[in-house]
Structure formats: structure tokens, C-alpha cells
Design a protein around this motif. Structure first.
Motif, short mmCIF file in Angstrom:
data_model
loop_
_atom_site.label_atom_id
_atom_site.label_comp_id
_atom_site.label_asym_id
_atom_site.label_seq_id
_atom_site.Cartn_x
_atom_site.Cartn_y
_atom_site.Cartn_z
N LEU A 370 0.65 -1.03 0.13
CA LEU A 370 -0.36 -0.11 -0.05
C LEU A 370 0.81 1.28 -0.08
O LEU A 370 0.99 2.39 -1.13
CB LEU A 370 -0.97 -0.33 1.15
CG LEU A 370 -2.01 1.07 0.93
CD1 LEU A 370 -2.83 1.10 0.23
CD2 LEU A 370 -2.14 1.20 2.85
N ALA A 371 1.70 1.47 1.01
CA ALA A 371 2.89 2.38 0.84
C ALA A 371 4.44 2.51 0.34
O ALA A 371 3.35 3.35 -0.46
CB ALA A 371 3.90 1.58 2.05
N THR A 372 3.81 1.42 -1.02
CA THR A 372 4.93 1.30 -2.05
C THR A 372 4.12 1.81 -3.26
O THR A 372 4.76 2.90 -4.36
CB THR A 372 4.87 -0.02 -2.49
OG1 THR A 372 6.29 -1.17 -1.72
CG2 THR A 372 6.00 0.00 -4.01
N SER A 373 2.17 1.79 -3.53
CA SER A 373 1.40 2.03 -4.76
C SER A 373 1.85 4.18 -3.99
O SER A 373 1.47 4.67 -5.40
CB SER A 373 0.34 1.86 -3.88
OG SER A 373 -0.62 2.07 -4.40
N LEU A 374 1.38 4.29 -2.85
CA LEU A 374 1.51 5.69 -2.46
C LEU A 374 2.54 6.54 -3.14
O LEU A 374 2.71 7.07 -3.66
CB LEU A 374 1.21 5.97 -0.93
CG LEU A 374 1.13 7.28 -0.83
CD1 LEU A 374 -0.12 7.96 -1.17
CD2 LEU A 374 1.40 8.06 0.68
N GLY A 375 3.70 5.89 -2.61
CA GLY A 375 4.99 6.33 -3.56
C GLY A 375 5.09 6.06 -5.05
O GLY A 375 5.52 7.61 -5.34
N ASP A 376 5.02 5.03 -5.24
CA ASP A 376 4.75 5.12 -6.99
C ASP A 376 4.04 6.21 -7.43
O ASP A 376 4.99 6.64 -9.05
CB ASP A 376 4.50 3.51 -7.49
CG ASP A 376 5.40 2.67 -7.48
OD1 ASP A 376 6.69 2.92 -6.47
OD2 ASP A 376 5.25 1.82 -7.38
#
Length: 407
Positions: A370-376
């Protein structure tokens, strides 16, 4: 003559008692033991295992294989297949709840739990525990991040804006991994947000405390968006992959690479402050530990050997040797007082940063993608021109997802 016979009888009884005690000496058996350790420490671990069995020949009936498996992969692999997993394995503290829930960790005996508490700092003991039960042996108190920088380019590392300006002026890079849920908390926690989970003794998540959908969260998100827009910014934290860099946010495992990269201009500092809604706020993040777990065993002899081996690998002598070999910061109280450890620039910078961090607790596996998606999405420029209402909706969706993981 009677006195002589009596003496012989006493001697015979004494010999019988000795023989009887010897016959009850524990049989540790034979077999195979597999250890998973990060690639950086495989050779070191093999050497220390050999030293352990030299000192404990009564346990030397086991063939030990050390395999290169990193902390994150080790935990995932153990959860997927406990029976096929390693007997001893390194893992990061945030994986404890998942491993306990999967039955992948053998709880420590009361005696060994007391040993862990006596030998290590309080944060490390807490990291290895769930409820009143200790499940692992602390190896380090160095799982955090701070700033490596080139002091010929950056003369004042106190503010993020100042660092970026210096990098832009020199045509140099600033590296930080903002699409990683571990590093990402530096912005949100620094802005004053909360994201923690509560678990029960079985490792199940029972509640989520989160307020990312707030003015503080909005400020943190805007800070990340502005950082991404800088020509100096590169998303990453691996010093060995950095090119033309003047500043990198990473951890102690990269200290040797950072020294090589920056040479005589090598310097370290806590993370800088950042502008959040017009106010300078100290960047924060997680602080944590590396742990060593022992898998439950059906063979009591093998469990005893695995346990004693784990204690040795987590003890003062080996923690200090591991620091000297690969730079891991000890959790052992005595090793922390070593002169070389206290003089270490990277560990000193981390220690300064940890004053502004929260201990890394347990987080659901779904939080990380989820955090990776936000950063991406930030890196892709999706929010470059978004208004506050749009950004708040993004944060609300993120927050609702986090809460849902605890239901």
C-alpha cells in the motif's frame, strides 16, 4: 578388615553414582541444522558456528548449512512453509507478529528470556517480545536510517530544503526511497501523524491507530511531492548503486559503501528538518532491531542445540565481532560500551536520529505494498498538480485501507 571392606563399599557406591550421573548426560543426537542469514553475514556466521562447535564438542553431531536469505525473505519463506524453513533465521522486528501467528518461532524458556532481558537494551527486548512472551534473540539495535552526505557539497545538513538547494547548485543527487513504507514514515511521523497497530498474544492485529487523513498528513504528502519534483532527487537508498550523489538516506549497513563513495568528504548526521505547512519539523521514522529466531522442533536434542547456538550468535562476543566485520550496531549492553562502537560516526548519527523515531512495532503485510503504491504514484507525477481536496481523498483511502487490515 571390616573397616577396609566398608571403605571399599563406599568407594564402589561413589563410582556407581558417578557412572549413573554420566549415563544421564544429555544426548543431543545428530542431524542437520539450516541457518538463514543475509548474504553479507554468511561467511561470518559460518565461522562463528564452527567456533561454537569447537567449544561444545558434545553438540557437534550436527551438520550446519548457512544459506544467504535476507531478513524480509526469511520471514516470508518461513510463513509460507514453516516445516521446510530454516532452523535458525534472521528477521526484522516488524515480522514478529506474522511469524508468531504462523507458529514459526519457538518461545524462549523463562531462563533464556531472562538472559535476553539482562543482556540487551530495553528496546531490543521489547522488539523480541509479544505480550509477556519473548520469541527471539536480539542481534542489533541499528535498524533505522539517517543521512550520509558529502561535506564538500553540503555544509549545513540541518534542513531538507537546504540540502536539496546545495545538491541542485552542485549538480549532485539526493537519494531517498519514498516508495518504501519504511522510509516513507520519515515524512508522516515527522509531520506529527500516527500509524501503529495493536496485536494480541497470538500475533493477530486487533486495532489500527492512524490519522494520515489530516492537515499533518496533507503537509507530509506535499513535502514528498515537492521533493520528487527536484532535479536533484533520485528514488533509492542503496549506496552501492548511487551515482553523482551528495546525500543519501540509508542505514548502517551502507556505512562502508558510503565511506568509499564520499572518501575524505564522508559525513553523517541525523535526518534534517523539513517544511510542513510552513513550519520546520524534524523528520522521523522507524527505529528497530534485527532478531534471530529458532523454529519449533520435535526433537528435544536438536532444539537444545539450536537454542544454545542462537544464544551464542546473539551474545556479547559475537555481536561485537559482527560489528567489527560488517558494521551492525549491537543490542548487547556491554558491546554498546565498546570504544570502537561509541566512536562510530554512522552509529552516532543513528543514535541521534532514534531520539525522534518510534520503535517499529508490528505491521500487516498488506501495509507495505500500500505504501509502495502511494510512493509510486508520487514518483509518476500523478499528484504534481493535485489540489488539497484530491490529496486528502488519497490520504483518506490510504487510511481506510490501513484500518481495514486490522479487521
Amino acid at each position: 578388615m571390616k573397616k577396609f571392606l566398608s571403605l571399599l563399599l563406599v568407594a564402589a557406591l561413589a563410582m556407581a553414582m558417578v557412572t549413573g550421573c554420566s549415563s544421564k548426560k544429555q544426548d543431543y543426537g545428530t542431524g542437520e541444522i539450516t541457518i538463514w542469514a543475509p548474504d553479507l553475514t554468511v561467511a561470518f556466521t559460518e565461522q562463528k558456528v564452527a567456533e561454537f562447535f569447537e567449544a561444545h564438542p558434545e553438540m557437534a553431531g550436527y551438520t550446519v548449512t548457512v544459506e544467504a536469505v535476507g531478513e524480509a525473505d526469511a520471514a516470508s519463506n518461513m510463513i509460507t512453509d514453516v516445516e521446510g524453513g530454516a532452523d535458525l533465521f534472521n528477521f526484522a522486528q516488524d515480522q514478529l507478529a506474522r511469524l508468531v501467528s504462523a507458529g514459526a518461532l519457538s518461545p524462549l524458556s523463562a531462563e533464556n528470556a531472562a538472559w535476553v532481558a539482562e543482556q540487551n537494551d530495553g528496546g531490543a527486548v521489547k522488539a523480541a517480545s509479544m505480550g509477556d512472551t519473548v520469541y527471539a534473540y536480539p542481534l542489533t539495535s541499528d535498524n533505522g536510517y539517517f543521512l550520509y552526505y558529502d561535506k564538500s557539497v553540503i555544509t549545513d545538513p540541518s534542513t531538507l530544503e537546504g540540502i536539496i538547494a546545495a545538491c541542485e547548485a552542485a549538480g549532485k543527487g539526493f537519494y531517498m526511497e519514498i516508495n518504501n513504507g519504511w522510509y516513507q514514515t520519515a515524512f508522516f511521523f515527522g509531520a506529527g501523524c500516527t500509524l501503529t497497530y495493536e496485536t494480541n498474544d497470538e500475533g493477530n492485529f486487533t486495532a489500527c491507530n492512524v490519522d494520515y487523513a489530516s492537515e499533518a498528513g496533507l503537509g507530509a504528502l506535499k513535502t514528498m511531492i515537492n521533493l520528487h519534483k527536484s532535479a536533484a532527487f533520485t528514488n533509492g537508498s542503496d549506496v552501492t548503486s548511487a551515482t553523482n550523489a551528495a546525500a543519501i538516506v540509508s542505514g548502517t549497513w551502507n556505512s562502508n559503501a558510503a565511506k568509499e563513495l564520499f572518501g575524505e568528504n564522508y559525513a553523517c548526521a541525523k535526518l534534517p528538518t523539513m517544511d510542513v505547512n510552513g513550519t520546520q519539523m524534524q523528520m522521523s521514522g522507524f527505529g528497530g532491531n534485527k532478531l534471530l529466531g529458532v523454529k519449533p522442533q520435535t526433537d528435544a536434542g536438536k532444539l537444545a542445540v539450536c537454542t544454545e547456538l542462537a544464544k551464542y550468535l546473539a551474545g556479547e562476543e559475537v555481536q561485537l565481532a559482527r560489528y567489527n566485520e560488517v558494521g551492525w550496531g549491537p543490542s548487547n549492553l556491554a558491546a554498546q560500551q565498546n570504544e570502537a562502537v561509541q566512536a562510530d560516526e554512522a552509529l552516532s548519527a543513528l543514535a541521534a536520529q532514534l531520539n525522534f523515531c518510534i520503535p517499529q512495532g508490528q505491521y500487516p503485510g498488506d501495509y507495505w505494498p500500500l505504501a509502495t503504491s502511494l510512493g509510486d504514484s508520487i514518483l509518476a507525477g500523478e499528484y504534481d498538480n493535485a489540489d488539497d481536496a484530491t490529496l486528502m481523498a488519497v490520504l483518506q483511502q490510504f487510511q481506510d485501507s490501513c484500518i481495514g487490515y486490522a479487521k
